[in-house]
Design a protein around this motif. Sequence first.
Motif, mmCIF file in Angstrom:
data_model
loop_
_atom_site.group_PDB
_atom_site.id
_atom_site.type_symbol
_atom_site.label_atom_id
_atom_site.label_comp_id
_atom_site.label_asym_id
_atom_site.label_seq_id
_atom_site.Cartn_x
_atom_site.Cartn_y
_atom_site.Cartn_z
ATOM 1 N N SER A 90 1.298 -1.687 0.272
ATOM 2 C CA SER A 90 -0.207 -0.062 -0.041
ATOM 3 C C SER A 90 1.239 1.325 -0.001
ATOM 4 C CB SER A 90 -0.768 -0.152 1.469
ATOM 5 O OG SER A 90 0.139 -0.513 2.093
ATOM 6 N N LYS A 115 -5.212 1.236 9.530
ATOM 7 C CA LYS A 115 -6.597 0.391 8.873
ATOM 8 C C LYS A 115 -6.206 -1.064 7.801
ATOM 9 C CE LYS A 115 -10.839 2.724 9.873
ATOM 10 N NZ LYS A 115 -11.998 3.649 9.649
ATOM 11 N N LEU A 116 -5.716 -0.519 7.233
ATOM 12 C CA LEU A 116 -4.296 -0.818 5.695
ATOM 13 C C LEU A 116 -4.045 -2.238 6.150
ATOM 14 C CD1 LEU A 116 -3.517 1.646 3.232
ATOM 15 C CD2 LEU A 116 -5.186 -0.484 3.162
ATOM 16 N N LEU A 162 -6.875 -5.220 7.856
ATOM 17 C CA LEU A 162 -7.255 -5.657 7.238
ATOM 18 C C LEU A 162 -6.861 -7.158 6.164
ATOM 19 C CD1 LEU A 162 -9.641 -2.564 6.131
ATOM 20 C CD2 LEU A 162 -10.378 -4.352 7.617
ATOM 21 N N ASP A 163 -7.908 -7.707 5.608
ATOM 22 C CA ASP A 163 -7.347 -9.055 4.730
ATOM 23 C C ASP A 163 -7.671 -8.331 3.091
ATOM 24 O OD1 ASP A 163 -7.384 -10.781 3.413
ATOM 25 O OD2 ASP A 163 -8.288 -12.484 4.954
ATOM 26 N N PRO A 164 -6.751 -8.402 2.372
ATOM 27 C CA PRO A 164 -6.873 -7.611 0.781
ATOM 28 C C PRO A 164 -7.553 -8.842 -0.042
ATOM 29 C CG PRO A 164 -4.278 -7.877 1.473
ATOM 30 C CD PRO A 164 -5.552 -8.927 2.452
ATOM 31 N N ASP A 221 -13.523 -4.893 1.975
ATOM 32 C CA ASP A 221 -13.040 -3.515 2.759
ATOM 33 C C ASP A 221 -11.702 -3.085 2.601
ATOM 34 O OD1 ASP A 221 -15.599 -3.036 4.074
ATOM 35 O OD2 ASP A 221 -15.065 -3.884 6.455
ATOM 36 N N TYR A 222 -10.483 -3.951 2.243
ATOM 37 C CA TYR A 222 -9.264 -3.134 2.176
ATOM 38 C C TYR A 222 -8.502 -2.705 0.882
ATOM 39 C CZ TYR A 222 -4.428 -3.614 0.808
ATOM 40 O OH TYR A 222 -2.426 -3.104 0.961
ATOM 41 N N TRP A 223 -9.601 -2.892 0.096
ATOM 42 C CA TRP A 223 -9.506 -1.376 -0.851
ATOM 43 C C TRP A 223 -10.568 -0.481 -1.032
ATOM 44 C CZ3 TRP A 223 -5.807 -3.506 -4.282
ATOM 45 C CH2 TRP A 223 -5.310 -4.580 -3.601
ATOM 46 N N ASN A 235 -8.117 1.372 1.215
ATOM 47 C CA ASN A 235 -6.969 1.929 -0.116
ATOM 48 C C ASN A 235 -6.674 2.890 -0.737
ATOM 49 O OD1 ASN A 235 -4.421 1.379 -1.181
ATOM 50 N ND2 ASN A 235 -5.517 0.478 -2.584
#
Length: 333
Positions: free
Chosen positions: A218, A229-230, A233-235, A239-241, A244
């Motif tokens: 990232s 948060k990034l 979180l699981d990519p 939610d991760y994206w 992002n």
Amino acid sequence: MFNEISFDLEKTLFLSKSSSIHPRVIFISGLARSGTTALLNHLVNLKIGHSLTYQDLPFLFMPNVAGQMGGFKKVSAPRERAHGDNILINQESPEAIDEIFWKNQLGDNYILDKQMALHEPSKSDLKDYKKFIQLHLFKAQQSTYLSKNNNTILRLHGFMNQTILDTHFLFAIREPFAHASSLLKQHVRFLDMHQKDAFSRAYFDSLVHHEFGMHLKSFDLKDEAINAKLSSLDPLDLDYWLVNWLNYYQYLLAHFSPDWILVNFDDLCWQPNEVMRLLAKKWDFEVQEMNIPAYQAPKYPSKENDFSENLLIKCQELFQKLQSICLAIPSNE
């Protein structure tokens, strides 16, 4: 070492011939999957500027020497690129390989384990970058250089506050749910590809493409809450994206200049000819008659519990602010 030696040789033989070129540099950027490749291809096809191509590899730092050597002009039939998004490529296709210059100058100092770090190019780096551009433009016999690079955000502040280059900035945005969904889809696709093919993984690393895949990183844009948060979180979760997306476009809006141009992905898909006409007008370029076909982007239906609703609302609110400063496409009504 090969890059440094070849660059020194190229400058010795051709810099005096190319130094009279005063390049106009157009930076095309945005978060991956926002339409920057389409923008680059349209600009190249309309002869608005010169871009690096796959054919510049592996002799990226000695374009004129390699050109005189000959024997490197084999061009295969176009095929769909690895993203599976209907964009056809061959050796002559424009490509985002500009980042190799910065990796050569800076090493891995800005490429961290899980993140890509902000940095400011030195005056010396910027002077070398100008020489690099002049040499490529001399070979192409053009004066405008097109740099399509999603990592431009990392050195944006430095580009804004320098006087060595004549810079112009073109950014793309995309509706956050569709954008995040597209990024997740590509991440899953390239995870599989990188696990099966060591070369594709090494190739991505060499081009500093860490937008998705096994070596995902990232952007560290100095927002501690976002970074936390990034990292949590699981990519493989949407939610991760979305975070992002928020990370990138919050930073872009905070630094936005009225001199920049912001293009909406949907406008580029549905009205590409009008978008390109407006760009040409703003930059005072003459272009030939255009007949760019419209493109129907994939639709991503939402499912309950796939994402945090409050997070999407926050992204959509930011998207509305960005839309208000986008290139205005005249209504057909």
